[in-house]
Design an enzyme around this catalytic site. Structure first.
Site, PDB file in Angstrom:
ATOM      1  N   CYS A   4       0.874  -1.186   0.000  1.00 39.42           N
ATOM      2  CA  CYS A   4       0.000   0.000   0.000  1.00 39.42           C
ATOM      3  C   CYS A   4       0.904   1.226   0.000  1.00 39.42           C
ATOM      4  CB  CYS A   4      -0.916  -0.007   1.214  1.00 39.42           C
ATOM      5  SG  CYS A   4      -1.898   1.495   1.418  1.00 39.42           S
ATOM      6  N   CYS A  46     -15.670   3.150  15.893  1.00 42.87           N
ATOM      7  CA  CYS A  46     -16.107   1.789  15.591  1.00 42.87           C
ATOM      8  C   CYS A  46     -16.113   1.542  14.084  1.00 42.87           C
ATOM      9  CB  CYS A  46     -17.489   1.531  16.177  1.00 42.87           C
ATOM     10  SG  CYS A  46     -18.771   2.639  15.572  1.00 42.87           S
ATOM     11  N   CYS A  79      -7.378   2.367  -0.595  1.00 38.89           N
ATOM     12  CA  CYS A  79      -7.180   1.124  -1.348  1.00 38.89           C
ATOM     13  C   CYS A  79      -8.324   0.138  -1.132  1.00 38.89           C
ATOM     14  CB  CYS A  79      -5.864   0.469  -0.937  1.00 38.89           C
ATOM     15  SG  CYS A  79      -4.391   1.488  -1.226  1.00 38.89           S
ATOM     16  N   CYS A 283     -14.912  -4.143  30.222  1.00 39.87           N
ATOM     17  CA  CYS A 283     -16.371  -4.237  30.292  1.00 39.87           C
ATOM     18  C   CYS A 283     -16.812  -5.572  30.882  1.00 39.87           C
ATOM     19  CB  CYS A 283     -16.984  -4.026  28.915  1.00 39.87           C
ATOM     20  SG  CYS A 283     -16.322  -5.117  27.637  1.00 39.87           S
ATOM     21  N   HIS A 639     -18.244  -6.616  23.160  1.00 42.07           N
ATOM     22  CA  HIS A 639     -18.509  -5.670  24.241  1.00 42.07           C
ATOM     23  C   HIS A 639     -19.600  -6.244  25.130  1.00 42.07           C
ATOM     24  CE1 HIS A 639     -18.737  -1.945  26.411  1.00 42.07           C
ATOM     25  NE2 HIS A 639     -19.988  -1.741  26.066  1.00 42.07           N
TER      26      HIS A 639
END
Length: 652
Positions: A4, A46, A79, A283, A639
C-alpha cells in the site's frame, strides 16, 4: 494487499491515544466492539459493521489508514483493502508489539533497535499505577457527576414549572397552598398558646405569697374553669402587629416558588445507578460487578463486611506483632441465612436506608472521593475490601460515574489470568472472582481466630455461608439401563446451568426456521431432555450383579439413556447460554439468534418431582434480576453490557 503506497507516507505520533487503554472505545458510541484507531490522528471509532463512525471520520478527514485495536490489522480506506506491508521505519510492527505488550502487561520484549518496551511506560502496571492517569480520570468522574447533577436539576425545575401550568398541576398547586395556609394557622395558634402560657407563668410568679393555705387553694384554678379563662386570655392577648400576610395567589409567584424550591426533590443519582468507567477492555469486569451489586443479599453482606483491618491485624500477627488494637470497630452481624430455597423477590430488595449525598441524608461512610478511584495502598490486597468500598460508592447516591482502579488492580494481582487489557470472558471472570472471594474468607476466618473479635468471626462465617450457597444448587443425573430398566442416580452440585441451543440453530444455512427467536424455556427443556447414549457402553450394576468382582468374565455392557434434572434449586439461578457452533473443522462462530424470556421463570417442569415434592408452588418461581449481554459477532472481540433491576429507582 501486499503493498500500500499510503503506508510509506505514514508518520505515527509518539503520544498517540491508542497507547492509552482507556481510549480503546468509540468516541461517538462508546462501544469496544470492532474499534479502529486512526493512524494519522488520535481519533478512535467503531467499524463499518457497527455504526460506521471510523468510516465517517475517513470521509471527513481523508485519513486513509486505521488499525483495529484488538486484532491489530491495518486497513486502508483509499485502497479498500487490508494492508500487509510496513513503512521504512517499521512503525506498524513497533505499534503492534507495543499494543500486545500493553494488553498482556509484559514489557520484556525488545524493539528493532534493541530497546525494551518497558521504557515506553512509567511503571510496572502501566496506566493502572500511573498517578497522573488516575487523577485525570478521577477529575473526569467528578466533572461527569457534576454535569449529571446540573442536567437533572435543570430538567426537574423545567418539568415542575411545566406541570404547574397543567390543570392537574394547578389543582395540586391550590391544594398545596391550602395546606400551607392551614399549617400557617396552626403555627400561629401554637405560638399564641405558648405566649399565653408564658404570660400566665409571669403573673403567677409576680403574685405575693399567701400565708393561708386556704387562700392558696382559692388561687389555684379548677380544671372546669381553666378552659374558659384560657379562652378569655387568648382573646385578650392575641397579637395583632405580627400577623403574616396572606399567601400569594398569583400563578406566576407560585410557579417561581415551585421552580426554585428543592423541597421533596428526589436524589439526582439513584443509589446503584452508578456507571463504571471502561479502563481498557474491562467491560467484562464492570458488567459482573454491576449484577453482583444489584443482588440484595450479596450486596448487604459486603457492605457490612470489611476485611481490610482484619487482614492487617493478621499480617501484624504473622510478623510477631500480636497486640490487638482497641480501635477495631465492631461489626454488625447478619441475620442467619437458612439453607431453604427462597426466590429472589423484589420486595426483598427493598433495602434499608443507605441514601446520602444528593438526597440530603447524613452518611456515616468514609469520604467517597477517596474510596475506589485510587489503587489500594495496603500491601495486603483484599477482594472483599474492594467489593466493600466499591459497593459503598455505587450505592451512596453521590456518583454518576466512577473509575474502578483499585478493583482492577486487585484482580490483576490476585487473578493473574485476567492481568492486562486483553478482552476476557465475563462468565469465566465471575467464576474466578467468586472462587477467590471464597478462598479469602476461608483463609481469614481460620488464621489466628483468637486475634479476631467474635462478632467479626461470626460475620465472616455468615458471609462465607452466603457466598457458598447463594448460587449453589444440585442436579440429579439419572442413567437408565434399557436392558433391565434399572435407574442409577447421582447427585452433582452446580453453580450455573449452561444451556445449549436446539439443533436447528447449529446449521450454517440461513433457513428461516433457524432465524426465529429461541425461547429460554425451549433451551431448558433441551437441557433436561432424555439423551440416548451411543452404543452399548454402560456397565449396569443390576445386569452385572451375578458377575464376581474379580471374575474373568467380561463386563456386561448395555445401551442406556441419561437425563439431567434439578433436585435442589439455588437462591439465585444463573443461566449461561452457550452461543457457539462449529463451522468446519476447527472454527467456531457465534449464534446470534435472539433469545426470548419472560420476567418470571417457573422451574417446576425442569425439577425432579421426588426431590421437590414438598416445596410450595411459589418456590419454583424466579424473578428476573440481571442480564449480561455480549455484543459482537465473534469470540475474540466484542462488548459486554449489563441490565439490572434497581429497587431504588423501580427500573433497570
Amino acid at each position: 494487499m501486499d503493498k500500500c503506497k499510503h503506508v510509506g507516507r505514514l508518520r505515527l505520533a509518539q503520544d498517540h491515544s491508542i497507547l492509552n487503554p482507556q481510549k480503546w472505545h468509540c468516541v461517538d458510541c462508546n462501544t469496544t466492539e470492532s474499534v479502529w484507531a486512526c493512524l494519522s490522528c488520535s481519533h478512535v471509532a467503531c467499524g463499518r459493521y457497527i455504526e460506521e463512525h471510523a468510516l465517517r471520520h475517513f470521509q471527513d478527514s481523508k485519513h486513509p489508514l486505521a488499525l483495529e485495536v484488538n486484532e491489530l490489522y491495518v486497513f486502508c480506506y483509499l485502497c479498500d483493502d487490508y494492508v500487509l506491508n510496513d513503512n521504512t521505519t517499521g512503525d506498524l510492527k513497533l505499534l503492534r508489539s507495543t499494543l500486545s505488550a500493553i494488553k498482556s502487561q509484559n514489557y520484556d520484549c525488545t524493539t528493532r533497535s534493541g530497546r525494551t518496551l518497558r521504557s515506553m511506560v512509567t511503571a510496572d502496571d502501566s496506566f493502572i499505577s500511573h498517578e497522573g492517569a488516575q487523577a485525570f480520570l478521577q477529575n473526569e468522574d467528578r466533572a461527569f457527576t457534576a454535569l449529571w447533577h446540573r442536567r437533572h436539576a435543570l430538567l426537574g425545575k423545567v418539568f415542575r414549572s411545566w406541570f404547574a401550568l397543567t390543570p392537574k398541576g394547578k389543582q395540586r398547586l391550590e391544594e398545596e397552598r391550602l395546606r400551607e395556609v392551614a399549617e400557617q394557622k396552626r403555627e400561629e395558634a401554637r405560638k399564641r398558646r405558648q405566649q399565653l402560657k408564658r404570660k400566665l407563668k409571669e403573673e403567677m410568679e409576680s403574685t405575693p405569697p399567701r400565708k393561708s393555705s386556704r387562700l392558696k387553694q382559692q388561687m389555684q384554678p379548677s380544671p372546669k374553669t381553666e378552659l374558659p379563662s384560657v379562652q378569655k386570655m387568648n382573646q385578650k392577648y392575641t397579637p395583632t402587629t405580627k400577623q403574616k400576610p396572606p399567601a400569594p395567589t398569583s400563578i406566576e409567584v407560585c410557579l417561581k416558588k415551585i421552580g426554585n424550591s428543592p423541597i421533596k426533590r428526589k436524589p439526582t443519582v439513584t443509589p446503584g445507578v452508578t456507571g463504571l468507567r471502561n479502563l481498557g477492555n474491562t467491560c467484562y469486569m464492570n458488567s459482573i460487578l454491576q449484577i453482583l451489586s444489584h443482588l440484595h443479599v450479596f450486596r448487604e453482606c459486603f457492605l457490612q463486611l470489611d476485611l481490610n483491618q482484619t487482614q492487617e491485624l493478621l499480617a501484624a500477627a504473622g510478623s510477631g506483632k500480636t497486640r490487638l488494637s482497641s480501635k477495631y470497630p465492631p461489626s454488625a452481624v447478619l441475620p442467619k441465612v437458612t439453607q431453604k430455597h427462597t426466590k429472589v423477590q423484589r420486595s426483598l430488595a427493598r433495602r434499608q436506608s443507605f441514601s446520602s449525598g444528593l438526597s440530603g441524608g447524613a452518611s456515616n461512610s468514609r469520604n467517597m472521593e477517596l474510596i475506589q478511584p485510587k489503587e489500594p495502598s495496603s500491601k495486603h490486597i483484599s477482594l472483599c475490601h474492594e467489593l466493600h468500598t466499591l459497593f459503598q460508592v455505587m450505592w451512596s447516591g453521590k456518583w454518576a460515574l466512577v473509575s474502578p482502579f483499585a478493583m482492577l488492580h486487585s484482580v490483576w494481582r490476585l487473578i493473574p489470568a485476567f492481568r492486562g487489557y486483553a478482552q476476557q470472558d465475563a462468565q469465566e471472570f465471575l467464576c474466578e472472582l467468586l472462587d477467590k472471594v471464597q478462598q479469602e474468607l476461608e483463609t481469614t476466618g481460620t488464621r489466628y481466630p483468637t486475634l479476631i473479635p467474635a462478632s467479626q468471626r461470626k460475620l465472616i462465617k455468615q458471609v462465607l455461608n452466603i457466598v457458598n450457597n447463594i448460587f449453589h444448587g444440585q442436579l440429579l443425573s439419572q442413567v437408565t439401563c434399557l436392558a433391565c430398566d434399572h435407574k442409577s442416580n447421582t447427585i452433582e452440585p452446580f453453580w450455573d446451568l449452561s444451556l445449549e441451543f436446539p439443533e436447528r440453530y447449529h446449521f450454517n444455512g440461513k433457513e428461516t426456521a433457524s432465524q426465529r427467536p429461541c425461547l429460554l424455556t425451549e433451551m431448558l427443556a433441551k437441557f433436561t431432555e432424555t439423551e440416548a447414549l451411543e452404543g452399548k457402553i454402560y456397565a449396569c450394576d443390576q445386569c452385572n450383579t451375578k458377575r464376581r468382582k474379580f471374575s474373568s468374565k467380561p463386563v456386561v455392557l448395555t445401551e442406556a439413556q441419561k437425563q439431567l434434572m434439578v433436585c435442589r434449586l439455588p437462591q439465585v439461578l444463573r443461566l449461561h447460554l452457550k452461543r457457539f457452533r462449529w463451522s468446519g473443522r476447527n472454527h467456531r462462530e457465534k449464534i446470534g439468534v435472539h433469545v426470548r424470556f419472560d420476567q418470571m421463570l417457573n422451574m417446576e417442569p425442569y425439577c425432579c418431582r421426588e426431590s421437590t415434592a414438598a416445596l410450595r408452588a411459589d418456590c419454583f418461581i424466579y424473578d428476573l434480576s440481571s442480564v449480561v449481554m455480549h455484543h459482537g459477532k465473534g469470540f475474540g472481540s466484542g462488548h459486554y453490557t449489563a441490565f439490572c433491576y434497581n429497587p431504588e429507582g423501580g427500573n433497570g
